[in-house]
Design a protein around this motif. Sequence first.
Motif, PDB file in Angstrom:
ATOM      1  N   ASP A  53      -7.426   0.381  -2.422  1.00 30.42           N
ATOM      2  CA  ASP A  53      -6.002   0.672  -2.238  1.00 30.42           C
ATOM      3  C   ASP A  53      -5.209   0.187  -3.455  1.00 30.42           C
ATOM      4  O   ASP A  53      -4.342   0.897  -3.969  1.00 30.42           O
ATOM      5  CB  ASP A  53      -5.510   0.008  -0.948  1.00 30.42           C
ATOM      6  N   ASN A  57      -3.106   2.423  -6.496  1.00 32.66           N
ATOM      7  CA  ASN A  57      -1.698   2.159  -6.828  1.00 32.66           C
ATOM      8  C   ASN A  57      -1.524   1.404  -8.139  1.00 32.66           C
ATOM      9  O   ASN A  57      -0.408   1.031  -8.500  1.00 32.66           O
ATOM     10  CB  ASN A  57      -1.045   1.371  -5.680  1.00 32.66           C
ATOM     11  N   THR A  60       1.097   2.506 -10.797  1.00 32.18           N
ATOM     12  CA  THR A  60       2.480   2.184 -10.439  1.00 32.18           C
ATOM     13  C   THR A  60       2.794   0.730 -10.758  1.00 32.18           C
ATOM     14  O   THR A  60       3.839   0.418 -11.332  1.00 32.18           O
ATOM     15  CB  THR A  60       2.745   2.489  -8.949  1.00 32.18           C
ATOM     16  N   LYS A 146       1.049  -0.675  -0.859  1.00 32.09           N
ATOM     17  CA  LYS A 146       2.425  -0.172  -0.920  1.00 32.09           C
ATOM     18  C   LYS A 146       3.430  -1.225  -0.445  1.00 32.09           C
ATOM     19  O   LYS A 146       4.527  -1.334  -0.989  1.00 32.09           O
ATOM     20  CB  LYS A 146       2.562   1.121  -0.132  1.00 32.09           C
ATOM     21  N   LEU A 149       3.706  -3.626  -3.240  1.00 34.31           N
ATOM     22  CA  LEU A 149       4.524  -3.013  -4.288  1.00 34.31           C
ATOM     23  C   LEU A 149       6.012  -3.229  -3.998  1.00 34.31           C
ATOM     24  O   LEU A 149       6.783  -3.622  -4.870  1.00 34.31           O
ATOM     25  CB  LEU A 149       4.202  -1.525  -4.382  1.00 34.31           C
TER      26      LEU A 149
END
Length: 187
Positions: A53, A57, A60, A146, A149
């Motif tokens: 995961d 990401n 980003t 996420k 993030l």
Amino acid sequence: MSLINTQVKPFNATAFHNGKFVPVSDADLKGKWSIVFFYPADFTFVCPTELGDLADNYATFKSMGVEIYGVSTDTHFTHKAWHDTSETISKIQYPMIGDPTGAITRNFGVMIEEEGLALRGTFVINPEGQIKLCEIHDNGIGRDAKELLRKVQAAQYVASHPGEVCPAKWTPGAETLAPSLDLVGKI
């Protein structure tokens, strides 16, 4: 004692990164935002889902000036073997630090002494080397890149906007708060 706002303790280790074994130390965390992401062990079950995961990401996080460091008490050799044999782990482009002595894991307070493994610990570190976020999970509870993030975005926002704080569920562009006597009891 909380690790929040403390300096990362000195460490030296070897990581598997981009097909090579490379030295990594606390000095590498300075000058940029960093995530130090502890997990129990290579070749396990929940761990590859989390590391994959993060890999999905990673671009980003990098675009935000954030480096990720995965850490377990495995060796850097084991990290390479896992990277070479797992489709999920082969996607990882961030350094995978080996901590076979457990020194780094103990410095961050996530060592399970009787097992020689790390708890699922997530630490966000600012460019000055201070820990700004610390989350520790039971090893049966996987994390979400996420959500991490969003927390890094909030930490970066607060760092660059003195006097403002980010409320629950804040996302970039949403309203922040400026703590003051006028807000007491009105939220």
